[in-house]
Design a protein around this motif. Structure first.
Motif, mmCIF file in Angstrom:
data_model
loop_
_atom_site.group_PDB
_atom_site.id
_atom_site.type_symbol
_atom_site.label_atom_id
_atom_site.label_comp_id
_atom_site.label_asym_id
_atom_site.label_seq_id
_atom_site.Cartn_x
_atom_site.Cartn_y
_atom_site.Cartn_z
ATOM 1 N N GLU A 179 0.829 -1.208 0.000
ATOM 2 C CA GLU A 179 0.000 0.000 0.000
ATOM 3 C C GLU A 179 0.863 1.259 0.000
ATOM 4 O O GLU A 179 0.558 2.225 -0.711
ATOM 5 C CB GLU A 179 -0.933 -0.003 1.214
ATOM 6 C CG GLU A 179 -2.014 -1.055 1.158
ATOM 7 C CD GLU A 179 -2.778 -1.224 2.462
ATOM 8 O OE1 GLU A 179 -3.718 -2.034 2.471
ATOM 9 O OE2 GLU A 179 -2.442 -0.556 3.468
ATOM 10 N N LEU A 180 1.952 1.244 0.767
ATOM 11 C CA LEU A 180 2.867 2.388 0.773
ATOM 12 C C LEU A 180 3.500 2.563 -0.598
ATOM 13 O O LEU A 180 3.602 3.681 -1.109
ATOM 14 C CB LEU A 180 3.947 2.225 1.849
ATOM 15 C CG LEU A 180 5.028 3.310 1.878
ATOM 16 C CD1 LEU A 180 4.439 4.710 2.038
ATOM 17 C CD2 LEU A 180 6.037 3.022 2.981
ATOM 18 N N ASP A 181 3.903 1.477 -1.218
ATOM 19 C CA ASP A 181 4.491 1.534 -2.556
ATOM 20 C C ASP A 181 3.517 2.156 -3.553
ATOM 21 O O ASP A 181 3.892 3.020 -4.351
ATOM 22 C CB ASP A 181 4.900 0.131 -3.004
ATOM 23 C CG ASP A 181 5.707 0.142 -4.283
ATOM 24 O OD1 ASP A 181 6.522 1.072 -4.495
ATOM 25 O OD2 ASP A 181 5.536 -0.797 -5.096
ATOM 26 N N GLU A 182 2.269 1.755 -3.485
ATOM 27 C CA GLU A 182 1.243 2.304 -4.386
ATOM 28 C C GLU A 182 1.069 3.811 -4.162
ATOM 29 O O GLU A 182 0.992 4.587 -5.118
ATOM 30 C CB GLU A 182 -0.077 1.571 -4.161
ATOM 31 C CG GLU A 182 -1.162 1.955 -5.129
ATOM 32 C CD GLU A 182 -2.427 1.139 -4.892
ATOM 33 O OE1 GLU A 182 -3.518 1.738 -4.988
ATOM 34 O OE2 GLU A 182 -2.329 -0.073 -4.607
ATOM 35 N N LEU A 183 1.015 4.227 -2.892
ATOM 36 C CA LEU A 183 0.890 5.657 -2.589
ATOM 37 C C LEU A 183 2.113 6.441 -3.051
ATOM 38 O O LEU A 183 1.985 7.550 -3.596
ATOM 39 C CB LEU A 183 0.674 5.863 -1.091
ATOM 40 C CG LEU A 183 -0.707 5.502 -0.554
ATOM 41 C CD1 LEU A 183 -0.711 5.523 0.973
ATOM 42 C CD2 LEU A 183 -1.763 6.455 -1.104
ATOM 43 N N LEU A 184 3.305 5.886 -2.835
ATOM 44 C CA LEU A 184 4.527 6.563 -3.276
ATOM 45 C C LEU A 184 4.522 6.753 -4.788
ATOM 46 O O LEU A 184 4.838 7.839 -5.293
ATOM 47 C CB LEU A 184 5.769 5.770 -2.861
ATOM 48 C CG LEU A 184 6.182 5.908 -1.404
ATOM 49 C CD1 LEU A 184 7.224 4.850 -1.054
ATOM 50 C CD2 LEU A 184 6.727 7.305 -1.128
ATOM 51 N N ARG A 185 4.174 5.706 -5.516
ATOM 52 C CA ARG A 185 4.163 5.799 -6.990
ATOM 53 C C ARG A 185 3.107 6.788 -7.476
ATOM 54 O O ARG A 185 3.278 7.429 -8.511
ATOM 55 C CB ARG A 185 3.967 4.431 -7.604
ATOM 56 C CG ARG A 185 5.192 3.553 -7.417
ATOM 57 C CD ARG A 185 5.011 2.157 -7.987
ATOM 58 N NE ARG A 185 6.153 1.332 -7.677
ATOM 59 C CZ ARG A 185 7.281 1.298 -8.377
ATOM 60 N NH1 ARG A 185 7.414 2.067 -9.439
ATOM 61 N NH2 ARG A 185 8.271 0.496 -8.035
ATOM 62 N N SER A 186 2.036 6.951 -6.709
ATOM 63 C CA SER A 186 0.983 7.894 -7.072
ATOM 64 C C SER A 186 1.386 9.338 -6.769
ATOM 65 O O SER A 186 1.151 10.237 -7.566
ATOM 66 C CB SER A 186 -0.296 7.534 -6.302
ATOM 67 O OG SER A 186 -1.260 8.527 -6.443
ATOM 68 N N HIS A 187 2.017 9.576 -5.607
ATOM 69 C CA HIS A 187 2.330 10.946 -5.167
ATOM 70 C C HIS A 187 3.722 11.431 -5.562
ATOM 71 O O HIS A 187 3.949 12.641 -5.627
ATOM 72 C CB HIS A 187 2.166 11.061 -3.646
ATOM 73 C CG HIS A 187 0.745 10.945 -3.208
ATOM 74 N ND1 HIS A 187 -0.123 12.005 -3.211
ATOM 75 C CD2 HIS A 187 0.028 9.885 -2.766
ATOM 76 C CE1 HIS A 187 -1.309 11.619 -2.785
ATOM 77 N NE2 HIS A 187 -1.243 10.324 -2.503
ATOM 78 N N TRP A 188 4.668 10.520 -5.771
ATOM 79 C CA TRP A 188 6.048 10.907 -6.052
ATOM 80 C C TRP A 188 6.207 11.784 -7.289
ATOM 81 O O TRP A 188 6.954 12.773 -7.251
ATOM 82 C CB TRP A 188 6.920 9.660 -6.153
ATOM 83 C CG TRP A 188 8.301 9.905 -6.676
ATOM 84 C CD1 TRP A 188 8.866 9.354 -7.779
ATOM 85 C CD2 TRP A 188 9.302 10.757 -6.118
ATOM 86 N NE1 TRP A 188 10.138 9.813 -7.943
ATOM 87 C CE2 TRP A 188 10.439 10.676 -6.938
ATOM 88 C CE3 TRP A 188 9.332 11.593 -5.010
ATOM 89 C CZ2 TRP A 188 11.591 11.389 -6.688
ATOM 90 C CZ3 TRP A 188 10.502 12.318 -4.749
ATOM 91 C CH2 TRP A 188 11.604 12.205 -5.585
ATOM 92 N N PRO A 189 5.513 11.497 -8.402
ATOM 93 C CA PRO A 189 5.738 12.317 -9.598
ATOM 94 C C PRO A 189 5.471 13.803 -9.395
ATOM 95 O O PRO A 189 6.084 14.635 -10.061
ATOM 96 C CB PRO A 189 4.774 11.715 -10.628
ATOM 97 C CG PRO A 189 4.602 10.302 -10.189
ATOM 98 C CD PRO A 189 4.618 10.367 -8.684
ATOM 99 N N SER A 190 4.587 14.170 -8.485
ATOM 100 C CA SER A 190 4.280 15.592 -8.290
ATOM 101 C C SER A 190 5.044 16.210 -7.120
ATOM 102 O O SER A 190 4.854 17.382 -6.809
ATOM 103 C CB SER A 190 2.771 15.772 -8.069
ATOM 104 O OG SER A 190 2.367 15.100 -6.902
ATOM 105 N N ALA A 191 5.912 15.429 -6.460
ATOM 106 C CA ALA A 191 6.668 15.942 -5.309
ATOM 107 C C ALA A 191 8.056 16.413 -5.736
ATOM 108 O O ALA A 191 8.606 15.946 -6.727
ATOM 109 C CB ALA A 191 6.795 14.862 -4.240
ATOM 110 N N ASP A 192 8.595 17.351 -4.947
ATOM 111 C CA ASP A 192 9.966 17.817 -5.144
ATOM 112 C C ASP A 192 10.920 17.179 -4.146
ATOM 113 O O ASP A 192 12.089 16.976 -4.450
ATOM 114 C CB ASP A 192 10.035 19.342 -4.977
ATOM 115 C CG ASP A 192 9.217 20.064 -6.021
ATOM 116 O OD1 ASP A 192 9.385 19.755 -7.213
ATOM 117 O OD2 ASP A 192 8.398 20.922 -5.640
#
Length: 191
Positions: free
Chosen positions: A133-146
């Motif tokens: 679940e953490l991996d899924e959230l990271l892949r979802s939110h990471w592209p828009s994070a700095d």
């Protein structure tokens, strides 16, 4: 911390400065194979435990607030319907990092595992329980994070199988096979 700037990506582990001053940690950090990430560690090996200065690589212009992604808390990997493998992470470090980033006016998203401490109401909080679940959230939110602060205590091993029912002790002795958990940072770096 993982900082994606225009020229480079930067990583800094969520470790106390005293840990970074240990010679063995310094050597390991300097010998990490090139993977497109710059590691802002001390340029010279630490000489004395009392030294607390850690130089980082050049900082980007922060006139535009960076978008911050923070992970906090433990993962819980299910064995059956009621049992899991977990750890005692309180999530305090990640909560403190997210709170400080938010206080600086930086748009902040907190990915939070199962903890007893309540997150600040003003933060954008997404909850996870397992490494997947953490991996899924990271892949979802990471592209828009700095910036990414990986302060979550992610499992090193996962049960090879999970029972949907509660396992009964009356079924006799059991063995629990564990498999290595995926390296979430490595997965993000390769995406």
């Amino acid at each position: 911390m993982l900082r994606v700037g225009k020229p480079k990506k930067h990583t800094t582990p969520a470790l106390a400065a005293s840990v970074l001053q240990e010679r063995v940690v310094w050597r390991a950090s300097r010998s990490t194979p090139r993977s497109g990430f710059a590691r802002p560690f001390p340029a010279d090996p630490p000489m004395a435990p009392s030294s607390s200065t850690i130089r980082t690589s050049q900082t980007d212009d922060l006139r535009t607030p960076p978008r911050v992604l923070v992970t906090a808390g433990p993962t819980q990997e299910p064995i059956d319907a009621v049992r899991f493998i977990g750890n005692r992470s309180s999530g305090r470090m990640g909560l403190a990092i997210a709170s400080e980033a938010h206080a600086r006016g930086w748009p902040t998203t907190l990915l939070l595992g199962p903890v007893s401490l309540p997150p600040p109401d003003t933060l954008d909080v997404q909850h996870f329980r397992t490494t997947a679940e953490l991996d899924e959230l990271l892949r979802s939110h990471w592209p828009s994070a700095d910036i990414l602060f990986m302060a979550a205590a992610v499992a090193d091993f996962l049960p090879a199988t999970t029972s949907e029912d509660k396992l009964s002790r009356h079924d006799g002795p059991r063995s629990l096979e564990l498999l290595p958990a995926p390296d979430l940072i490595k997965g993000l770096a390769s995406s």
